[in-house]
Design a protein around this motif. Sequence first.
Motif, PDB file in Angstrom:
ATOM      1  N   LYS A 282     -75.866 134.780  37.120  1.00  0.00           N
ATOM      2  CA  LYS A 282     -74.766 133.806  37.124  1.00  0.00           C
ATOM      3  C   LYS A 282     -74.886 132.827  38.297  1.00  0.00           C
ATOM      4  N   ARG A 302     -81.893 128.660  25.655  1.00  0.00           N
ATOM      5  CA  ARG A 302     -80.432 128.596  25.497  1.00  0.00           C
ATOM      6  C   ARG A 302     -79.931 129.468  24.333  1.00  0.00           C
ATOM      7  N   LEU A 306     -77.362 132.564  24.809  1.00  0.00           N
ATOM      8  CA  LEU A 306     -76.001 132.523  24.264  1.00  0.00           C
ATOM      9  C   LEU A 306     -75.776 133.673  23.282  1.00  0.00           C
ATOM     10  N   LYS A 325     -68.608 135.495  32.620  1.00  0.00           N
ATOM     11  CA  LYS A 325     -69.474 135.341  31.440  1.00  0.00           C
ATOM     12  C   LYS A 325     -69.136 134.035  30.714  1.00  0.00           C
ATOM     13  N   ALA A 326     -67.836 133.761  30.552  1.00  0.00           N
ATOM     14  CA  ALA A 326     -67.413 132.517  29.877  1.00  0.00           C
ATOM     15  C   ALA A 326     -67.895 131.289  30.647  1.00  0.00           C
ATOM     16  N   GLN A 327     -67.841 131.374  31.980  1.00  0.00           N
ATOM     17  CA  GLN A 327     -68.293 130.254  32.819  1.00  0.00           C
ATOM     18  C   GLN A 327     -69.799 130.041  32.660  1.00  0.00           C
ATOM     19  N   VAL A 329     -71.662 130.848  30.082  1.00  0.00           N
ATOM     20  CA  VAL A 329     -71.888 130.305  28.730  1.00  0.00           C
ATOM     21  C   VAL A 329     -71.598 128.804  28.708  1.00  0.00           C
ATOM     22  N   ARG A 330     -70.506 128.392  29.348  1.00  0.00           N
ATOM     23  CA  ARG A 330     -70.174 126.953  29.406  1.00  0.00           C
ATOM     24  C   ARG A 330     -71.263 126.164  30.115  1.00  0.00           C
ATOM     25  N   GLU A 331     -71.713 126.713  31.260  1.00  0.00           N
ATOM     26  CA  GLU A 331     -72.756 126.021  32.054  1.00  0.00           C
ATOM     27  C   GLU A 331     -74.031 125.832  31.230  1.00  0.00           C
ATOM     28  N   ALA A 333     -74.419 125.983  27.901  1.00  0.00           N
ATOM     29  CA  ALA A 333     -74.189 125.156  26.693  1.00  0.00           C
ATOM     30  C   ALA A 333     -74.200 123.665  27.045  1.00  0.00           C
ATOM     31  N   ALA A 334     -73.768 123.326  28.259  1.00  0.00           N
ATOM     32  CA  ALA A 334     -73.660 121.912  28.644  1.00  0.00           C
ATOM     33  C   ALA A 334     -74.939 121.321  29.212  1.00  0.00           C
TER      34      ALA A 334
END
Length: 339
Positions: A282, A302, A306, A325-327, A329-331, A333-334
Amino acid sequence: MKGLFKSKPRTPVDIVRQTRDLLIYADQSSASLSDSKREEKMAELAKNIRELKSILYGNSESEPVSEACAQLTQEFFRENTLRLLIFCLSQLNLEARKDATQVVANLQRQQVNSRLIASDYLEKNTDLLDTLIAGYENTDMALHYGVMLRECIRHQTVARYVLESPNVKKFFDYIQLPYFDISADAAATFKELLTRHKSTVAEFLSKNYDWFFAEFNLKLLESTNYITRRQAVKLLGDILLDRSNAVVMTRYVSSRDNLRILMNLLRESSKSIQIEAFHVFKLFAANQNKPPDIVNILVANRSKLLRLFADFKIDKEDEQFEADKAQVVREIAALEPRE
């Protein structure tokens, strides 16, 4: 009349002096003395060490008395009692070795006139630390010397000496020894060295970054031994997540080789390794100044990442873990590919 001639009780200073004399005897034991005489002396030595332990820790009937502890400590470090005890430890029976180990451990915490005089003594006798470290090569002594060494590392000057000595490199091999109890003990000492004294550790890692992490990655994180990998990735997280090591952390998460190793650890079948690897991974994802090659590796992987995180669950509910984990995934994905 008999009561008038009772022997005077021995003071803590007397017991230390008699212990020292017996240790000198054990160290220079004359071949001319009979086995029974030697046995008698060694039994007396074991009894004395047990008495020293009783003064320092108290017993079932009484708590330790601070004045007695201070007298014992002062006399113990006035001359080379510690040196003699370390070098003669192998000649003691198992119970006496255990008692001696506890005595040495306790003495590291004893203050005399508000000073930890054990620290002053060890600063002038650093070769004893080399002896304790080399103890990992002796299966009979390793666990006793390991306990003593960890207690000595409580002193910042001692930890700095060990980190700056060539001996620190030996831990990468000791952690891989085939004897589980010894390798686990070496790992515990290594962790203590790298987490207790923040400023000393940060300075050491900054100065020795290249060789240290090359060894750490190769011998520990990429070890064939599951337990070694699990302990190593947990320790890596402890090091990199400590604010004192922010500069080292930034450097570590800018390396594609390090990212490759962590991604491999994320794919392990062991849940505990996966979770510890995630706590380091992370940091790569959260780095706002990712080098282009890091971005490109994350983009190329990616969909796999994911998919992995979609199924990534831990046994008990943990809000912080889910938020992290959500953070991540956002990083991921972007991210956009970089030249």
